[in-house]
Scaffold this active site. Structure first.
Site, mmCIF file in Angstrom:
data_model
loop_
_atom_site.group_PDB
_atom_site.id
_atom_site.type_symbol
_atom_site.label_atom_id
_atom_site.label_comp_id
_atom_site.label_asym_id
_atom_site.label_seq_id
_atom_site.Cartn_x
_atom_site.Cartn_y
_atom_site.Cartn_z
ATOM 1 N N GLY A 6 0.821 -1.217 0.000
ATOM 2 C CA GLY A 6 0.000 0.000 0.000
ATOM 3 C C GLY A 6 0.848 1.258 0.000
ATOM 4 N N GLY A 7 0.569 2.123 0.976
ATOM 5 C CA GLY A 7 1.308 3.383 1.064
ATOM 6 C C GLY A 7 2.803 3.175 1.257
ATOM 7 N N GLY A 55 15.542 9.640 -34.933
ATOM 8 C CA GLY A 55 15.050 10.404 -33.793
ATOM 9 C C GLY A 55 15.913 10.221 -32.564
ATOM 10 N N ALA A 56 16.524 9.031 -32.459
ATOM 11 C CA ALA A 56 17.340 8.785 -31.276
ATOM 12 C C ALA A 56 18.593 9.659 -31.280
ATOM 13 C CB ALA A 56 17.707 7.308 -31.192
#
Ligand code: HXC
Length: 514
Positions: free
Chosen positions: A169-170, A404-405
């Site tokens: 959880g937290g 693009g890289a």
């Protein structure tokens, strides 16, 4: 007064025992230390100043009146690591499974606020079943209080979380909001909810380790950044990590006394990159040769191994290192490596660590799974992070920088200050085969001897783009350097850039692709 002092001492001694000796024995039997033993490992001897040792909850329902323990399941305070101040909290599993309560929240939030005001890192040692079930909405709100402080502290002071038990959880969401997560192999687990609840809700049968062990989160999910063999190794790692980091975002990272010759040249680098550009080599060799001897602390070492990120030193000054790794998937940029790189670049920028980028990537990863998984969105993070970063940025194109890289991996347009290339660099929109197929499909189809013509066209493409000279000619590369001189070039460049001042346009914040 004498009686009162004796009473205080008795209460303090009781607090030291947490949930009691038998729970401590259980903890040890599981191969885990207690919260206080962990703090002893982490902090410089005799420096711990505890706060809130006697705090307890005020709840009486669910039989909680009988379950009051001083400290309420967390030990909080301040101490020193290698002489530098830190705020710390260590959850105590021997008290109600370290579950997070209103009182725990008050204690942890208190040290976080003081740490923010004083500009010192916060380290959490977590061992907790999450929100205390008996407190209902109060323990949920308690986590909300912690989360908002994690977020407010993000980018202001370093925050490190060490998972030292089953965390749910937290106890996993708060770490996820911090800068680094260290997990201990075999004894730490992270999940939003455990195997029992999963079985009830989805019917899946899974054990702790498969669901949320150190391997699951270091290799598969990328939630954790480090895996340590035991709690001692985890504490050592935290100390090592802190040694690269400033106390807060207004300081420079600490320089260590230089121990490695800045002019050291490694002739083997001149022959490291294979003649055949489809052959791999180990980018780690470049890193270990260029940076101060033994200084590379790899982050996310087991996740998205086609990229390498980590901290290192150049002439004693800490830097962030980002590199493609041709040994894995040819160093391609895919969803996971994009996330890994973008996150690390942003961390470095937040904490004034110059970024050195070593480039050898054939581009962004093509494929249906990548496209449908959001490579556009994830790949854009790399561009965003580099463009936004205002720390000194230096790139070295070692071999491939395709498409693009090339742009994303710290090209000049990403506001990179200095772009170097080795003579082995290949900078182009795409590799020769793909380019020839697109540009000359018709010509090859009509050719009387397509094989020979293909070879000629490929050779012409290679001659044009399988070197860095046209990029240097156009000013996209500042200097073509001999591989063996890379270390000295970087050290000299950083010396110039150390006083760099630049900023981004005034805004509340950008909208980073996430
Ligand atoms: C109160 C808890 C507790 C909790 C454990 N305990 N978790 N008490 N609240 N959340 C208590 C147990 O009752 C037990 O007490 C003792 O701690 C030790 O727990 P065990 O179950 O015996 O230990 P173990 O077998 O090692 O299992 C550890 C565990 C398991 C995996 C953490 O306890 C568990 O699954 N707990 C619940 C985890 C969970 O789903 N939490 C989600 C909380 S929601 P006794 O006295 O019997 O020994 C949350 C929301 C945050 O955190 C918001 C996120 C956005």
């Amino acid at each position: 007064m004498k009686d009162k002092l004796a009473e205080l001492r008795e209460m303090r001694a009781k607090a030291k025992l947490g949930g009691g000796q038998s729970r401590i024995d259980d903890q040890h039997a599981k191969g885990k230390l207690t919260a206080r033993e962990r703090l002893d490992l982490l902090l410089d001897s005799g420096t711990f100043q505890e706060l809130g040792r006697l705090a307890t909850h005020n709840q009486s329902d669910f039989g909680m009146a009988e379950k009051k323990f001083p400290g309420d399941g967390v030990v909080t305070g301040f101490g020193k690591i290698d002489g530098r101040r830190v705020a710390v909290y260590a959850q105590d599993f021997t008290i109600l499974g370290g579950s997070f309560s209103e009182v725990q929240s008050h204690k942890v939030c208190k040290i976080m606020e003081l740490a923010m005001e004083s500009g010192i890192p916060v380290i959490g040692l977590l061992d907790s079943g999450g929100a205390r079930i008996q407190e209902g909405v109060r323990s949920l709100a308690a986590y909300g209080e912690l989360f908002v402080r994690n977020v407010m502290a993000s980018g202001v002071i370093p925050q490190i979380s060490v998972q030292m038990g089953p965390c749910a959880g937290g106890a996993v969401y708060s770490p996820a909001l911090t800068d680094f997560i260290v997990m201990v192999r075999k004894t730490s687990y992270m999940f939003i909810t455990g195997p029992d609840v999963i079985r009830a809700v989805t019917g899946e049968q899974v054990d702790f380790d498969t669901l949320g062990g150190a391997a699951a989160h270091n290799v598969n999910s990328g939630v954790a950044h480090f895996a340590a063999d035991d709690e001692l190794a985890a504490c050592r790692l935290v100390k090592e990590l802190l040694a690269y980091l400033p106390q807060n975002n207004s300081e420079d990272p600490p320089r260590v006394t230089p121990y490695d010759d800045p002019a050291r040249q490694d002739a083997s680098l001149d022959h490291l990159v294979p003649e055949d550009s489809s052959q791999p080599y180990d980018m780690r060799q470049v890193i270990s040769s260029v940076f101060d001897r033994g200084s590379f602390l790899e982050v996310h070492a087991h996740y998205a191994r086609n990229a390498l990120v980590g901290l290192a030193r150049l002439d004693g000054f800490p830097v962030g290192v980002v590199a493609n790794q041709p040994m894995h998937l040819a160093g391609v940029l895919d969803i996971d490596s994009s996330d890994k790189i973008a996150r690390f670049v942003r961390f470095c920028d937040a904490f004034n660590l110059p970024i050195i980028t070593l480039v050898d990537t054939p581009g962004y990863m093509p494929g249906v799974a990548q496209e449908h998984g959001g490579i556009i969105r994830h790949g854009a993070k790399v561009i965003y992070a580099y463009c936004e970063a205002t720390v000194p940025k230096i790139s070295v194109v070692v071999r491939k920088a395709m498409g693009g890289a090339y742009i994303a991996m710290s090209s000049k347009q990403m506001r990179t200050d200095l772009a170097y290339a080795w003579p082995s660099a290949e900078i182009a929109v795409m590799g020769p085969e793909g380019a020839i197929n697109i540009l000359y499909r018709e010509e090859l189809r009509k050719s009387a001897d397509p094989a020979t013509r293909r070879r000629e066209l490929l050779q012409d493409y290679v001659d044009r783009f399988h070197n860095p000279y046209s990029a240097a000619d156009m000013g996209q590369i500042d200097e073509i350097i001999e591989p063996s001189s890379t270390r000295l070039r970087l050290i000299n460049a950083l010396e110039v850039l150390r006083s760099k001042v630049t900023s981004n346009p005034a805004k509340k914040h950008g909208v980073m692709p996430v």
